[in-house]
Design a protein around this motif. Structure first.
Motif, PDB file in Angstrom:
ATOM      1  N   LEU A   1      42.183  44.899  33.081  1.00 11.85           N
ATOM      2  CA  LEU A   1      43.614  45.103  33.584  1.00 11.85           C
ATOM      3  C   LEU A   1      43.113  45.191  35.192  1.00 11.85           C
ATOM      4  N   THR A   2      41.999  45.821  35.548  1.00 13.08           N
ATOM      5  CA  THR A   2      41.418  46.064  36.897  1.00 13.08           C
ATOM      6  C   THR A   2      41.003  44.733  37.521  1.00 13.08           C
ATOM      7  N   LEU A   3      40.274  43.950  36.899  1.00 15.24           N
ATOM      8  CA  LEU A   3      39.911  42.650  37.275  1.00 15.24           C
ATOM      9  C   LEU A   3      41.088  41.827  37.626  1.00 15.24           C
ATOM     10  N   ALA A   4      42.090  41.802  36.691  1.00 17.91           N
ATOM     11  CA  ALA A   4      43.213  41.135  36.813  1.00 17.91           C
ATOM     12  C   ALA A   4      44.265  41.459  38.213  1.00 17.91           C
ATOM     13  N   GLU A   5      44.270  42.793  38.513  1.00 18.04           N
ATOM     14  CA  GLU A   5      44.534  43.305  39.595  1.00 18.04           C
ATOM     15  C   GLU A   5      43.871  42.718  41.021  1.00 18.04           C
ATOM     16  N   ILE A   6      42.532  42.754  40.939  1.00 17.02           N
ATOM     17  CA  ILE A   6      41.641  42.310  41.991  1.00 17.02           C
ATOM     18  C   ILE A   6      42.040  40.937  42.148  1.00 17.02           C
ATOM     19  N   ALA A   7      42.362  40.076  41.279  1.00 15.53           N
ATOM     20  CA  ALA A   7      42.460  38.723  41.314  1.00 15.53           C
ATOM     21  C   ALA A   7      44.073  38.464  41.795  1.00 15.53           C
ATOM     22  N   ARG A   8      44.732  39.039  41.395  1.00 12.13           N
ATOM     23  CA  ARG A   8      46.034  39.016  41.962  1.00 12.13           C
ATOM     24  C   ARG A   8      46.167  39.302  43.575  1.00 12.13           C
ATOM     25  N   ALA A   9      45.248  40.651  43.928  1.00 14.18           N
ATOM     26  CA  ALA A   9      45.187  40.957  45.443  1.00 14.18           C
ATOM     27  C   ALA A   9      44.411  39.601  46.311  1.00 14.18           C
ATOM     28  N   GLN A  10      43.464  39.076  45.533  1.00 18.49           N
ATOM     29  CA  GLN A  10      42.996  38.043  46.107  1.00 18.49           C
ATOM     30  C   GLN A  10      43.838  36.600  45.977  1.00 18.49           C
ATOM     31  N   ASN A  11      44.983  36.654  45.764  1.00 19.50           N
ATOM     32  CA  ASN A  11      46.003  35.605  45.589  1.00 19.50           C
ATOM     33  C   ASN A  11      45.436  34.491  44.473  1.00 19.50           C
ATOM     34  N   LEU A  12      44.922  34.959  43.488  1.00 16.70           N
ATOM     35  CA  LEU A  12      44.443  34.058  42.391  1.00 16.70           C
ATOM     36  C   LEU A  12      45.515  34.104  41.032  1.00 16.70           C
ATOM     37  N   PRO A  13      46.519  33.972  40.976  1.00 20.03           N
ATOM     38  CA  PRO A  13      47.420  34.308  39.882  1.00 20.03           C
ATOM     39  C   PRO A  13      46.693  33.537  38.718  1.00 20.03           C
ATOM     40  N   GLY A  14      46.280  32.447  38.571  1.00 15.36           N
ATOM     41  CA  GLY A  14      45.832  31.798  37.547  1.00 15.36           C
ATOM     42  C   GLY A  14      44.752  32.619  36.664  1.00 15.36           C
ATOM     43  N   LYS A  15      43.907  33.136  37.497  1.00  8.07           N
ATOM     44  CA  LYS A  15      42.554  33.764  36.832  1.00  8.07           C
ATOM     45  C   LYS A  15      43.092  35.246  36.513  1.00  8.07           C
ATOM     46  N   ALA A  16      44.138  36.031  37.116  1.00  5.81           N
ATOM     47  CA  ALA A  16      44.932  37.157  36.761  1.00  5.81           C
ATOM     48  C   ALA A  16      45.438  36.992  35.320  1.00  5.81           C
ATOM     49  N   ILE A  17      46.308  35.800  35.392  1.00  7.58           N
ATOM     50  CA  ILE A  17      46.853  35.435  33.845  1.00  7.58           C
ATOM     51  C   ILE A  17      45.906  35.349  32.818  1.00  7.58           C
ATOM     52  N   ARG A  18      44.608  34.663  32.896  1.00  7.42           N
ATOM     53  CA  ARG A  18      43.750  34.832  32.064  1.00  7.42           C
ATOM     54  C   ARG A  18      43.119  36.128  31.786  1.00  7.42           C
ATOM     55  N   LEU A  19      42.961  36.741  32.838  1.00  6.51           N
ATOM     56  CA  LEU A  19      42.450  37.996  32.313  1.00  6.51           C
ATOM     57  C   LEU A  19      43.241  38.935  31.663  1.00  6.51           C
ATOM     58  N   TYR A  20      44.675  39.059  32.045  1.00 11.18           N
ATOM     59  CA  TYR A  20      45.682  39.852  31.450  1.00 11.18           C
ATOM     60  C   TYR A  20      45.742  39.430  29.884  1.00 11.18           C
ATOM     61  N   ARG A  21      45.529  37.988  29.506  1.00 10.56           N
ATOM     62  CA  ARG A  21      45.646  37.517  28.335  1.00 10.56           C
ATOM     63  C   ARG A  21      44.438  38.139  27.223  1.00 10.56           C
ATOM     64  N   GLU A  22      43.262  38.244  28.098  1.00  6.58           N
ATOM     65  CA  GLU A  22      42.126  38.812  27.452  1.00  6.58           C
ATOM     66  C   GLU A  22      42.549  40.349  27.093  1.00  6.58           C
ATOM     67  N   ALA A  23      42.995  40.991  28.048  1.00  2.00           N
ATOM     68  CA  ALA A  23      43.494  42.504  27.692  1.00  2.00           C
ATOM     69  C   ALA A  23      44.517  42.312  26.528  1.00  2.00           C
ATOM     70  N   LEU A  24      45.303  41.519  26.594  1.00  3.75           N
ATOM     71  CA  LEU A  24      46.331  41.566  25.305  1.00  3.75           C
ATOM     72  C   LEU A  24      45.420  41.026  24.181  1.00  3.75           C
ATOM     73  N   THR A  25      44.456  40.456  24.063  1.00  2.44           N
ATOM     74  CA  THR A  25      43.790  40.258  22.847  1.00  2.44           C
ATOM     75  C   THR A  25      43.216  41.472  22.452  1.00  2.44           C
ATOM     76  N   VAL A  26      42.790  42.466  22.833  1.00  9.72           N
ATOM     77  CA  VAL A  26      42.309  43.682  22.849  1.00  9.72           C
ATOM     78  C   VAL A  26      43.138  44.403  22.395  1.00  9.72           C
ATOM     79  N   GLU A  27      44.344  44.481  22.778  1.00 11.95           N
ATOM     80  CA  GLU A  27      45.711  45.122  22.508  1.00 11.95           C
ATOM     81  C   GLU A  27      46.786  44.635  22.735  1.00 11.95           C
TER      82      GLU A  27
END
Length: 170
Positions: free
Chosen positions: A72-98
């Motif tokens: 979740l934190t990495l995804a927030e950092i990616a969004r802050a860096q204007n990388l929404p595609g990377k953020a979407i992938r990281l959120y998907r990984e978090a959703l894989t866990v929960e």
């Protein structure tokens, strides 16, 4: 005599099964080393050092890939860096866990809107509404972001972005 070999086989099976189960951690228990690295990464992020924060948090994920807060934190950092595609992938990984993580669904939905995938963001909003029978803050925030719509990018900004990407690839 013929029951002795069957009994011995069952006994050995039970013995090996019980020893393998006693050495495993629970699914929701995150490795302490991963948590320590994650905390250092959060401190670096708070200090404004996003590169060091990313490195530390990625290392925390290598130590224990079940560290959902790190995703979740990495995804927030990616969004802050204007990388929404990377953020979407990281959120998907978090959703894989929960799979029922409302914060991850909200963040992923916001990143989808940022990227322009409003319909997929609405799917996330529907999932949040199913998980929160009453109104919850995450659903309200995502609904507001969806209503606002994706950011408008001018043609000049798109050309400048493409030029920067081409220069980075060369």
């Amino acid at each position: 005599m013929r029951y002795l070999s069957v009994g011995a086989a069952i006994g050995l099976t039970l013995l090996s099964l019980s020893t393998s189960l006693s050495g495993q951690r629970r699914d929701d228990q995150v490795d302490a080393r991963s948590v320590a690295l994650f905390e250092k990464g959060k401190a670096a992020r708070a200090a404004g050092n996003l590169a060091a924060a990313t490195d530390l948090i990625e290392t925390a994920l290598v130590v224990d890939p079940r560290n959902r807060a790190a995703y979740l934190t990495l995804a927030e950092i990616a969004r802050a860096q204007n990388l929404p595609g990377k953020a979407i992938r990281l959120y998907r990984e978090a959703l894989t866990v929960e799979p029922n993580d409302v914060a991850a669904l909200q963040g992923q939905g916001e990143a989808m809107v940022q990227k322009g995938a409003v319909e997929r963001a609405r799917e996330n909003l529907a999932r949040i509404q199913k998980l929160c029978p009453k109104t919850c803050a995450e659903g309200t925030q995502l609904a507001a972001v969806i209503a606002k719509g994706p950011p408008i990018v001018s043609a000049a900004a798109q050309v400048a972005k493409q030029d920067a990407q081409e220069k980075g690839n060369n």
